[in-house]
Design a protein around this motif. Structure first.
Motif, PDB file in Angstrom:
ATOM      1  N   ASP A  98      -5.527  -7.331  -6.761  1.00  0.00           N
ATOM      2  CA  ASP A  98      -5.822  -5.902  -6.860  1.00  0.00           C
ATOM      3  C   ASP A  98      -5.153  -5.272  -8.079  1.00  0.00           C
ATOM      4  O   ASP A  98      -5.754  -4.471  -8.803  1.00  0.00           O
ATOM      5  CB  ASP A  98      -5.353  -5.178  -5.592  1.00  0.00           C
ATOM      6  CG  ASP A  98      -5.871  -5.807  -4.317  1.00  0.00           C
ATOM      7  OD1 ASP A  98      -5.621  -7.014  -4.125  1.00  0.00           O
ATOM      8  OD2 ASP A  98      -6.520  -5.109  -3.519  1.00  0.00           O
TER       9      ASP A  98
ATOM     10  N   ARG B 175      -2.336   3.280  -5.137  1.00  0.00           N
ATOM     11  CA  ARG B 175      -3.302   2.398  -5.783  1.00  0.00           C
ATOM     12  C   ARG B 175      -2.589   1.298  -6.558  1.00  0.00           C
ATOM     13  O   ARG B 175      -1.682   1.572  -7.344  1.00  0.00           O
ATOM     14  CB  ARG B 175      -4.193   3.208  -6.737  1.00  0.00           C
ATOM     15  CG  ARG B 175      -5.288   2.392  -7.410  1.00  0.00           C
ATOM     16  CD  ARG B 175      -6.145   3.279  -8.300  1.00  0.00           C
ATOM     17  NE  ARG B 175      -5.389   3.822  -9.412  1.00  0.00           N
ATOM     18  CZ  ARG B 175      -5.159   3.181 -10.561  1.00  0.00           C
ATOM     19  NH1 ARG B 175      -5.628   1.947 -10.742  1.00  0.00           N
ATOM     20  NH2 ARG B 175      -4.475   3.755 -11.535  1.00  0.00           N
TER      21      ARG B 175
ATOM     22  N   SER C 108       0.829  -1.212   0.000  1.00  0.00           N
ATOM     23  CA  SER C 108       0.000   0.000   0.000  1.00  0.00           C
ATOM     24  C   SER C 108       0.862   1.260   0.000  1.00  0.00           C
ATOM     25  O   SER C 108       0.375   2.352  -0.307  1.00  0.00           O
ATOM     26  CB  SER C 108      -0.918   0.002   1.230  1.00  0.00           C
ATOM     27  OG  SER C 108      -0.157  -0.059   2.434  1.00  0.00           O
TER      28      SER C 108
ATOM     29  N   ASN D 286     -11.284  -6.528  -2.362  1.00  0.00           N
ATOM     30  CA  ASN D 286     -10.896  -5.954  -3.650  1.00  0.00           C
ATOM     31  C   ASN D 286     -12.010  -6.240  -4.650  1.00  0.00           C
ATOM     32  O   ASN D 286     -13.118  -6.648  -4.268  1.00  0.00           O
ATOM     33  CB  ASN D 286      -9.525  -6.473  -4.119  1.00  0.00           C
ATOM     34  CG  ASN D 286      -9.480  -7.985  -4.321  1.00  0.00           C
ATOM     35  OD1 ASN D 286     -10.517  -8.638  -4.513  1.00  0.00           O
ATOM     36  ND2 ASN D 286      -8.291  -8.556  -4.293  1.00  0.00           N
TER      37      ASN D 286
ATOM     38  N   GLU E 263      -6.521  -4.944 -11.702  1.00  0.00           N
ATOM     39  CA  GLU E 263      -7.466  -3.859 -11.994  1.00  0.00           C
ATOM     40  C   GLU E 263      -8.770  -4.360 -12.601  1.00  0.00           C
ATOM     41  O   GLU E 263      -9.399  -3.674 -13.421  1.00  0.00           O
ATOM     42  CB  GLU E 263      -6.803  -2.812 -12.906  1.00  0.00           C
ATOM     43  CG  GLU E 263      -5.520  -2.233 -12.311  1.00  0.00           C
ATOM     44  CD  GLU E 263      -4.860  -1.204 -13.204  1.00  0.00           C
ATOM     45  OE1 GLU E 263      -5.551  -0.241 -13.602  1.00  0.00           O
ATOM     46  OE2 GLU E 263      -3.666  -1.360 -13.512  1.00  0.00           O
TER      47      GLU E 263
ATOM     48  N   ARG F 186      -1.467  -1.076  -9.326  1.00  0.00           N
ATOM     49  CA  ARG F 186      -1.530  -0.937 -10.782  1.00  0.00           C
ATOM     50  C   ARG F 186      -0.857  -2.136 -11.436  1.00  0.00           C
ATOM     51  O   ARG F 186       0.086  -2.706 -10.892  1.00  0.00           O
ATOM     52  CB  ARG F 186      -0.841   0.357 -11.225  1.00  0.00           C
ATOM     53  CG  ARG F 186      -1.450   1.629 -10.652  1.00  0.00           C
ATOM     54  CD  ARG F 186      -0.577   2.821 -10.963  1.00  0.00           C
ATOM     55  NE  ARG F 186       0.766   2.660 -10.402  1.00  0.00           N
ATOM     56  CZ  ARG F 186       1.771   3.503 -10.607  1.00  0.00           C
ATOM     57  NH1 ARG F 186       1.599   4.560 -11.378  1.00  0.00           N
ATOM     58  NH2 ARG F 186       2.952   3.279 -10.062  1.00  0.00           N
TER      59      ARG F 186
END
Length: 321
Positions: free
Chosen positions: A111, A60, A56, A139, A114, A62
């Motif tokens: 996560d 965000r 984290s 998520n 996306e 990616r």
């Protein structure tokens, strides 16, 4: 089991995340890492699974960060570290036959995909073979084990599992919510694993597995990677390597001696089980196990159980036309 015969499989470490945060780390022998090529050789680790975990701290999640860790694996671990890459079922027969060590890639939490199944397909094509659906929280695919609502899979998450069934991507339920665990027993066409979790009956931490979950994994012939996170070993946080024996004995009492393996979580922790501070300590741990348990069981926990699972469930290498 003589010293020369001892071989280890470790199903979870977070070295790649550290290497992404500190690009000057050298995998060969940098002691900022718990897992290095040097320490793997010292501990006789024949196969190490490297998780792609997006901290984290980077903001965000990616997909480009997922690709960045794959690049660290290819150039820093395989290249400078000299490991071989395990991707196909046929390659498992080579592991442990000589002094070479092997690496395998997993994704810890989807996560960074996306919500895009094309990114999942790219990960598979780039050599990722295991996928943990969540980290601790919710998520786009499912709830994690610390999400208070304890939800299962979303619609997109169920499509992800369907894609895993078709592609051969294997699934990992460490960090998945209880509801997600039980839903996955219905959705998955292959036995899944818990790569780094212990027994909740011995240490009541939410990341550990209940007896019902352990029994379900045993019934499907999945695998349980006992982990070296101190607060998963005993309540209170400080633990010794021998305190893992209670988790082993409990799982064996449920009939799971052939499902046990190890998933250290090295490089994902900032406190260590005494006697298991890095992967070089595996040799000493193996000696401890041999003093307390039958040799055939110990060989299974250290190596055979994990390799048998991979021989059965990794995808086969495509035939070249």
């Amino acid at each position: 089991m003589g010293v020369g015969e001892r071989k280890i499989v470790d199903f979870h470490c977070d070295a790649l995340s550290k290497m992404q945060e500190m690009p000057d780390i050298v995998f060969k022998d940098d002691h900022r890492l718990d897992v290095t090529a040097e320490r793997m050789a010292e501990g006789k680790v024949a196969l190490q699974c490297f998780a792609i975990y997006l901290s984290s701290k980077r903001g965000r999640p990616r997909f480009e960060d997922v690709l960045g860790q794959i690049d660290h694996y290819r150039s820093g671990v395989l290249g400078l570290g000299g490991l071989q890459w395990l991707r196909w079922r046929e390659e498992t027969t080579n592991i442990g036959k000589d002094a070479l060590s092997w690496g395998m890639l997993s994704l810890e939490g989807v996560d960074g995909l996306e919500g895009n199944l094309f990114y999942a397909q790219l990960c598979f094509e780039l050599g990722v073979r295991f996928m943990g659906v969540t980290w601790n929280y919710a998520n786009w695919a499912a709830d994690g084990v610390l999400e208070q609502r304890n939800g299962g899979f979303t619609e997109k998450g169920r499509k992800l599992v369907e894609w895993c069934n078709e592609s051969g991507m294997l699934l990992d339920v460490s960090h998945l919510s209880s509801a997600g665990f039980w839903e996955l027993t219905e959705l998955s066409k292959r036995p899944f694993i818990a790569s780094h979790s212990n027994a909740a009956a011995i240490c009541n931490h939410p990341r550990n597995l209940t007896d019902e979950q352990i029994s379900a994994l045993i019934a499907m012939d999945g695998r349980i990677g006992l982990t070296f996170v101190p607060w998963f070993v005993r309540e209170g946080g400080e633990a010794t390597s021998e305190e893992l024996f209670g988790h082993i004995e409990h799982i064996c009492s449920l009939g799971g001696e052939k499902q046990i393996m190890f998933g250290s979580d090295f490089d994902g922790i900032d406190a260590w089980v005494k006697g298991l501070e890095h992967s070089g300590k595996y040799s000493d741990f193996a000696e401890q196990l041999l003093r307390h348990f039958p040799e055939a069981f110990v060989k299974g926990w250290l190596f055979d159980n994990a390799i048998t699972y991979l021989k059965c469930h990794l995808p086969s290498k495509p035939v070249q036309s």
